[in-house]
Design an enzyme around this catalytic site. Structure first.
Site, PDB file in Angstrom:
ATOM      1  N   THR A  12      21.428  25.068 -14.581  1.00  0.00           N
ATOM      2  CA  THR A  12      21.777  24.079 -13.545  1.00  0.00           C
ATOM      3  C   THR A  12      23.261  24.128 -13.211  1.00  0.00           C
ATOM      4  OG1 THR A  12      20.058  22.680 -14.470  1.00  0.00           O
ATOM      5  CG2 THR A  12      21.612  21.622 -12.988  1.00  0.00           C
ATOM      6  N   GLY A 131      31.301  15.126 -17.250  1.00  0.00           N
ATOM      7  CA  GLY A 131      30.921  15.848 -16.021  1.00  0.00           C
ATOM      8  C   GLY A 131      32.005  15.920 -14.967  1.00  0.00           C
ATOM      9  N   GLY A 185      13.571  12.877 -15.778  1.00  0.00           N
ATOM     10  CA  GLY A 185      14.444  14.031 -15.984  1.00  0.00           C
ATOM     11  C   GLY A 185      15.838  13.653 -16.467  1.00  0.00           C
ATOM     12  N   LYS A 203      31.844  14.668 -27.482  1.00  0.00           N
ATOM     13  CA  LYS A 203      32.815  14.426 -26.405  1.00  0.00           C
ATOM     14  C   LYS A 203      33.997  13.608 -26.923  1.00  0.00           C
ATOM     15  CE  LYS A 203      29.110  14.518 -22.972  1.00  0.00           C
ATOM     16  NZ  LYS A 203      28.080  13.686 -22.343  1.00  0.00           N
TER      17      LYS A 203
END
Ligand code: HSE
Length: 429
Positions: A12, A131, A185, A203
């Site tokens: 992805t 992200g 999802g 993280k």
């Protein structure tokens, strides 16, 4: 100058990165003065949403780190094996590395950064944390002069989604919402890393190192997930004025560094308490800047690719002799004249407030004027009439401001409209 880039892994994020470099090539060149070209991709199979006709494709990702035309290797295969070996070979071959691999850095970052330092190459990892939020850059560049004191944030979207849904739904259990998140999802088939706090701990480990300049301490990070949170916990917390959020928290104290991931009650008024769904948000406490907050999509192809390509550009800009001076963020020759719109040419939804005489047919006349201008009413409130007057509030659909101005002029002419028509723009963000 043309900079050759190789991408390892076209899942992805890899596909989105490939497409982003191609789709925004002109914009990137306007900002850097350089051409960034994907010269080779290494992937097990061709992804459906990438046109690979103009690029060399190899099934052996190790070809990419050996390719003499590749200056920057983008590692997006995830996991440790073979990602660790791939990155080590890239560094040994004097390639700069951009990676989104949080687990790898949290566990092997010290070794990787030491190798990179020795070889004189960059290892960049903005995409590994939160992200699309440029958080590492904010800490490392925007807050560079500050002492970072603490950092607290929602850095796992799956957990935040589950907690948000458990609260909205009232009495749905963790297990029930998890299944739904998997169907949508949002959650992986094996959700352990997300819901047990391991992904957040990866993280946070990296963030603490960026914030405080300490080695990566994943093993020392306290890690607690959300699977034990019940609807009762959420309800009781709410009655007490709190929401339960899954936070990663790190703080530098006189005695050492706190490094912890766990469910946390946060006062409802706090900004972090208001982050819902799969979104991420991180607050950074620093001196002298004070608290600053960063919010956005913490996962997904587009947002993560945005961070990957930002790192590639960062390397390009820093390379010796590379990167033109771009004080406005664009190289001087790429600055272009664009018209600035007049307010009459902008589009927006609008709030309208009218004070009208309480007479039959008033609403019909107002509606008629609105419909003649093709304005649709999204919401309408009429308060109780007092002394023969009634206030009306309307939210319109999105229209051009010129059209609104004409409409207001006509509304103002109606005998029943007894005060100035107020309009306020409504902004969907
Ligand atoms: N699975 C992560 C999340 C995104 O839910 O936030 C990738 O780290």
């Amino acid at each position: 100058m043309e900079i050759g880039v190789g991408i390892c892994g076209l899942g992805t994020v890899g596909s989105a990165t490939f497409n982003l470099i191609r789709d925004n090539a002109d914009e990137i060149t306007r900002k850097t003065g350089e051409v960034i070209k994907v010269v080779q991709v290494g992937c097990r199979r061709d992804p459906p949403d990438c046109d690979l006709s103009s690029v060399d494709v190899t099934r052996d990702i190790f070809d990419v780190v050996k390719n003499p035309d590749v200056s920057i290797v983008i590692e997006l295969i995830g996991g440790t094996d073979p990602a660790l070996e791939l990155i080590k070979q890239a560094i040994a071959n004097k390639k700069h590395v951009v990676t989104a691999n949080k687990a790898l850095l949290a566990l092997h970052g010290d070794e990787i950064f030491a190798m990179a330092h020795e070889a004189g190459v960059f290892v960049k990892f903005e995409a590994a944390i939160a992200g699309g939020i440029p958080l590492v850059k904010a800490i490392r560049e925007g807050l560079v002069s500050n002492r970072i004191e603490w950092l607290a944030g929602i850095i796992n979207g799956t957990s935040n989604y589950i907690l948000s849904e458990m609260e909205v739904a009232g009495n749905r259990s963790f297990d029930e919402v998890l299944v739904e998140a998997q169907e949508l999802g949002y959650a992986e088939a094996d959700p352990t890393f997300d819901v047990e706090g391991i992904d957040a701990a990866h993280k946070l480990t990296i963030l603490a190192s960026v914030a405080f300049g300490i080695p990566l301490k994943f093993e020392a990070t306290y890690t607690e997930g959300i699977s034990h949170i019940t609807p009762d916990d959420i309800r009781f917390a709410s009655e007490l004025g709190y929401r339960i959020k899954h936070l990663g928290i790190t703080r530098k104290t006189l005695n050492g560094v706190e490094l912890r991931v766990h469910p946390t009650l946060v006062e409802k008024e706090q900004m972090l308490a208001q982050i819902d769904g799969v979104m991420n948000a991180v607050m950074v406490g620093s001196s002298p800047a004070g608290a600053t907050m960063y919010y956005g999509a913490g996962a997904g192809g587009g947002p993560t690719a945005s961070a990957v390509v930002a790192d590639v550009v960062d390397v390009v800009r820093t390379l010796e002799g590379g990167g033109e001076v771009a004080n406005l963020g664009f190289v001087p020759d790429a600055i272009e004249e664009l018209p600035i719109l007049k307010m009459s040419d902008i589009t927006s939804c609008y709030y309208l407030k009218l004070k009208v005489l309480d007479k039959p047919g008033v609403m019909a006349r107002i509606s008629t004027i609105l419909s003649q201008h093709n304005i649709s009413i999204e919401a309408l409130i009429q308060k109780d009439a007092r002394s023969g007057e009634a206030p009306i509030a309307i939210i319109t659909n999105e229209i051009m401001e010129r059209s609104l101005d004409e409409t207001i002029n006509e509304l103002q002419e109606l005998d029943e409209v007894i005060d100035r028509v107020v309009h306020i723009r409504v902004q969907a963000l």
